[in-house]
Design a protein around this motif. Structure first.
Motif, PDB file in Angstrom:
ATOM      1  N   ALA A   1     -30.463  37.301  20.656  1.00  0.00           N
ATOM      2  CA  ALA A   1     -31.907  37.453  20.844  1.00  0.00           C
ATOM      3  C   ALA A   1     -32.624  36.550  19.852  1.00  0.00           C
ATOM      4  O   ALA A   1     -32.152  36.370  18.720  1.00  0.00           O
ATOM      5  N   SER A   2     -33.745  35.997  20.297  1.00  0.00           N
ATOM      6  CA  SER A   2     -34.507  35.155  19.370  1.00  0.00           C
ATOM      7  C   SER A   2     -36.001  35.361  19.575  1.00  0.00           C
ATOM      8  O   SER A   2     -36.444  35.822  20.632  1.00  0.00           O
ATOM      9  N   HIS A   3     -36.740  35.038  18.546  1.00  0.00           N
ATOM     10  CA  HIS A   3     -38.195  35.209  18.566  1.00  0.00           C
ATOM     11  C   HIS A   3     -38.767  34.210  17.577  1.00  0.00           C
ATOM     12  O   HIS A   3     -38.073  33.824  16.631  1.00  0.00           O
ATOM     13  N   ARG A   4     -40.016  33.790  17.776  1.00  0.00           N
ATOM     14  CA  ARG A   4     -40.622  32.869  16.801  1.00  0.00           C
ATOM     15  C   ARG A   4     -40.985  33.588  15.512  1.00  0.00           C
ATOM     16  O   ARG A   4     -41.079  32.979  14.456  1.00  0.00           O
TER      17      ARG A   4
ATOM     18  N   GLU B   1     -36.745  31.402  16.392  1.00  0.00           N
ATOM     19  CA  GLU B   1     -37.056  30.199  17.164  1.00  0.00           C
ATOM     20  C   GLU B   1     -38.004  29.305  16.384  1.00  0.00           C
ATOM     21  O   GLU B   1     -38.834  29.809  15.617  1.00  0.00           O
ATOM     22  N   PRO B   2     -37.912  27.992  16.601  1.00  0.00           N
ATOM     23  CA  PRO B   2     -38.894  27.111  15.963  1.00  0.00           C
ATOM     24  C   PRO B   2     -40.295  27.419  16.495  1.00  0.00           C
ATOM     25  O   PRO B   2     -40.463  27.732  17.673  1.00  0.00           O
ATOM     26  N   LYS B   3     -41.303  27.340  15.645  1.00  0.00           N
ATOM     27  CA  LYS B   3     -42.679  27.610  16.079  1.00  0.00           C
ATOM     28  C   LYS B   3     -43.214  26.443  16.904  1.00  0.00           C
ATOM     29  O   LYS B   3     -44.053  26.614  17.777  1.00  0.00           O
ATOM     30  N   ASP B   4     -42.687  25.269  16.610  1.00  0.00           N
ATOM     31  CA  ASP B   4     -43.162  24.037  17.221  1.00  0.00           C
ATOM     32  C   ASP B   4     -42.418  23.787  18.549  1.00  0.00           C
ATOM     33  O   ASP B   4     -41.192  23.667  18.560  1.00  0.00           O
TER      34      ASP B   4
ATOM     35  N   LEU C   1     -36.408  22.320  22.529  1.00  0.00           N
ATOM     36  CA  LEU C   1     -35.282  21.869  23.362  1.00  0.00           C
ATOM     37  C   LEU C   1     -34.035  21.630  22.513  1.00  0.00           C
ATOM     38  O   LEU C   1     -32.938  22.089  22.855  1.00  0.00           O
ATOM     39  N   GLU C   2     -34.225  20.937  21.415  1.00  0.00           N
ATOM     40  CA  GLU C   2     -33.095  20.648  20.529  1.00  0.00           C
ATOM     41  C   GLU C   2     -32.461  21.955  20.019  1.00  0.00           C
ATOM     42  O   GLU C   2     -31.235  22.100  20.000  1.00  0.00           O
ATOM     43  N   PHE C   3     -33.337  22.900  19.661  1.00  0.00           N
ATOM     44  CA  PHE C   3     -32.873  24.203  19.177  1.00  0.00           C
ATOM     45  C   PHE C   3     -32.024  24.910  20.245  1.00  0.00           C
ATOM     46  O   PHE C   3     -30.949  25.445  19.970  1.00  0.00           O
ATOM     47  N   ILE C   4     -32.498  24.863  21.484  1.00  0.00           N
ATOM     48  CA  ILE C   4     -31.774  25.532  22.573  1.00  0.00           C
ATOM     49  C   ILE C   4     -30.416  24.861  22.792  1.00  0.00           C
ATOM     50  O   ILE C   4     -29.376  25.536  22.862  1.00  0.00           O
ATOM     51  N   LEU C   5     -30.428  23.535  22.873  1.00  0.00           N
ATOM     52  CA  LEU C   5     -29.182  22.815  23.156  1.00  0.00           C
ATOM     53  C   LEU C   5     -28.163  23.018  22.037  1.00  0.00           C
ATOM     54  O   LEU C   5     -26.978  23.244  22.291  1.00  0.00           O
ATOM     55  N   ASP C   6     -28.642  22.982  20.793  1.00  0.00           N
ATOM     56  CA  ASP C   6     -27.746  23.209  19.648  1.00  0.00           C
ATOM     57  C   ASP C   6     -27.150  24.609  19.683  1.00  0.00           C
ATOM     58  O   ASP C   6     -25.959  24.801  19.441  1.00  0.00           O
TER      59      ASP C   6
ATOM     60  N   GLU D   1     -35.911  45.673   7.153  1.00  0.00           N
ATOM     61  CA  GLU D   1     -36.535  44.556   6.430  1.00  0.00           C
ATOM     62  C   GLU D   1     -35.627  43.340   6.329  1.00  0.00           C
ATOM     63  O   GLU D   1     -36.099  42.225   6.175  1.00  0.00           O
ATOM     64  N   GLN D   2     -34.327  43.589   6.407  1.00  0.00           N
ATOM     65  CA  GLN D   2     -33.371  42.478   6.405  1.00  0.00           C
ATOM     66  C   GLN D   2     -32.589  42.513   7.713  1.00  0.00           C
ATOM     67  O   GLN D   2     -32.198  43.589   8.148  1.00  0.00           O
ATOM     68  N   LEU D   3     -32.352  41.328   8.284  1.00  0.00           N
ATOM     69  CA  LEU D   3     -31.493  41.261   9.466  1.00  0.00           C
ATOM     70  C   LEU D   3     -30.072  40.938   9.023  1.00  0.00           C
ATOM     71  O   LEU D   3     -29.853  39.965   8.304  1.00  0.00           O
ATOM     72  N   THR D   4     -29.129  41.759   9.460  1.00  0.00           N
ATOM     73  CA  THR D   4     -27.740  41.490   9.071  1.00  0.00           C
ATOM     74  C   THR D   4     -27.033  40.663  10.140  1.00  0.00           C
ATOM     75  O   THR D   4     -25.909  40.223   9.939  1.00  0.00           O
ATOM     76  N   ASN D   5     -27.715  40.470  11.303  1.00  0.00           N
ATOM     77  CA  ASN D   5     -27.054  39.758  12.404  1.00  0.00           C
ATOM     78  C   ASN D   5     -27.617  38.352  12.605  1.00  0.00           C
ATOM     79  O   ASN D   5     -27.391  37.731  13.616  1.00  0.00           O
ATOM     80  N   ARG D   6     -28.396  37.886  11.620  1.00  0.00           N
ATOM     81  CA  ARG D   6     -29.099  36.628  11.822  1.00  0.00           C
ATOM     82  C   ARG D   6     -28.172  35.413  11.649  1.00  0.00           C
ATOM     83  O   ARG D   6     -27.401  35.338  10.704  1.00  0.00           O
ATOM     84  N   LEU D   7     -28.278  34.483  12.597  1.00  0.00           N
ATOM     85  CA  LEU D   7     -27.379  33.326  12.608  1.00  0.00           C
ATOM     86  C   LEU D   7     -27.994  32.083  11.964  1.00  0.00           C
ATOM     87  O   LEU D   7     -27.280  31.181  11.559  1.00  0.00           O
ATOM     88  N   ASN D   8     -29.329  31.999  11.943  1.00  0.00           N
ATOM     89  CA  ASN D   8     -29.931  30.765  11.380  1.00  0.00           C
ATOM     90  C   ASN D   8     -30.952  31.083  10.295  1.00  0.00           C
ATOM     91  O   ASN D   8     -31.312  32.244  10.093  1.00  0.00           O
TER      92      ASN D   8
END
Ligand SMILES: Nc1ncnc2c1ncn2[C@@H]1O[C@H](COP(=O)(O)OP(=O)(O)O)[C@@H](O)[C@H]1O
Ligand SMILES: [Mg+2]
Length: 352
Positions: free
Chosen positions: A36-39, A55-58, A63-68, A345-352
């Motif tokens: 799951a992702s969100h800005r 997600e990137p705000k910009d 597109l680059e973020f999705i492809l990566d 307050e902290q995400l333990t599953n965050r990938l980026n």
């Protein structure tokens, strides 16, 4: 075997969709990994997924973020409930990654049509589907003329913005309403026409409106799982005051499905109808995305988000989905409440 689905930022029910998918995978005893992702740091949503990303705000970087992300984690299916037009414009590039993309629509034109309420109404008329009679009002003087002599005589007049969301800007005119009514009971959405016109007069710009007869209801909100215009599963909610009744048949339900078919809906979408003063349902609007209330429909036994994910990942055939939805349904009444949940307050599953 495909098992990884990525729910990108949605409008209002991303968390319920993630939880629906997870519960369905448990029930089916199959593995579905939900990304799951969100800005924004919506930790209450992101924490319920297996993995989360910001997600990137910009939009330039999206597109680059999705492809990566697809390449790095081997994502099989992407769903978006927001920025859908951008996703449609970039569909080819996104799908070249090997992941499928679901926007609710099969092309940008359908998204535009669903967002323009007068064009939507005309399109439904062309398809011989009953829709709320709608007049486009583009200037204040047009509005004054319509209010002085409405194009229909059997119902009170109401308006809403041609493009809008969340019921913002919907007002019913009632010249017997006191001038304080809208301040004391804004939730009734009733306004004296003189007051509305005075406010519109004082405003710098005029937002284009749809003028309609006020329909007495009840209102139906039908959540639908479709595959390129073919209906696989649907649950209707009949709204009676604070209680919603879950249904899977009837005139309003069938009309909503016909609308989704005409719109070539693809994925989880929502169609709204309301009964006119003859008691006949007419279309109000369609949203080519999951509704805010899609999570409520699980109380019928039908897990629309789960069916969507299983179908997208090839874990269920078209017939399996149709049969599952038919055999799982049982009627139920639900009532929404305000509640709080713990905000991690902290995400333990965050990938980026
Ligand atoms: N013609 C109408 N008669 C009665 N109620 C209406 C009418 N049009 C809209 N509404 C009410 O306003 C709400 C918002 O309208 P809708 O067409 O769904 O626009 P949006 O949700 O995009 O703001 C509806 O859910 C319904 O309750
Ligand atoms: Mg609506």
């Amino acid at each position: 075997m495909k098992s990884k689905i990525w729910l990108m930022e949605g409008l209002s029910s991303q968390k319920d969709i993630i939880q629906g998918i997870k519960a369905f995978a448990d029930q089916l005893k199959c593995r579905i990994t939900v990304f799951a992702s969100h800005r924004n740091e919506r930790n209450e949503i992101l924490s319920v997924a297996d993995h989360s990303l910001i997600e990137p705000k910009d939009a330039e970087k999206r597109l680059e973020f999705i492809l990566d992300t697809v390449a790095l984690h081997g994502i099989n299916a992407i769903h978006t409930g927001r920025n859908s037009l951008w996703f449609e414009e970039n569909r080819a590039a996104i799908e070249a990654s090997g992941a499928t993309l679901t926007t609710g629509a099969t092309g940008a034109d359908w998204l535009t049509l669903s967002e323009e309420k007068v064009a939507f109404s005309q399109f439904m008329e062309q398809n011989s589907l009953p829709v709320v009679p709608s007049w486009r009002v583009t200037t204040l003087s047009e509005l004054k003329d319509y209010l002085a002599s409405p194009p229909f005589s059997d119902s009170p007049v109401c308006v809403k913005p041609v493009t809008g969301i969340y019921g913002i800007g919907f007002w019913r005119f009632d010249d017997t309403a006191s001038s304080m009514a809208l301040f004391n009971h804004p939730e009734n959405r009733v306004v004296n026409s003189q007051q509305y016109l005075a406010a519109a007069d004082a405003s710098e710009s005029f937002t284009p409106l749809v003028l309609m007869p006020y329909l007495p209801g009840p209102e139906y909100s039908v959540d639908i799982l479709a595959d390129k215009g073919e209906i696989l599963a649907a649950v209707g909610r009949r709204k009676e005051g604070p209680v919603q009744y879950l249904e899977h048949e009837g005139e309003a339900f069938e009309l909503a499905c016909a609308c989704a078919r005409a719109m070539k809906a693809d994925g989880l979408v929502n169609v709204q109808t309301r009964n006119n003063h003859h008691g006949k349902p007419v279309l109000l609007e369609t949203n080519m995305r999951p509704s805010g209330g899609i999570g409520y429909t699980r109380h019928s036994g039908v897990n629309l988000p789960g069916l969507f994910a299983a179908y997208q990942l090839g874990l269920m055939s078209k017939n399996d989905v149709i049969e599952n939805a038919k055999s799982s349904f049982s009627p139920a009444a639900v009532r929404s409440i305000t509640d709080v949940i713990l905000y991690p307050e902290q995400l333990t599953n965050r990938l980026n």
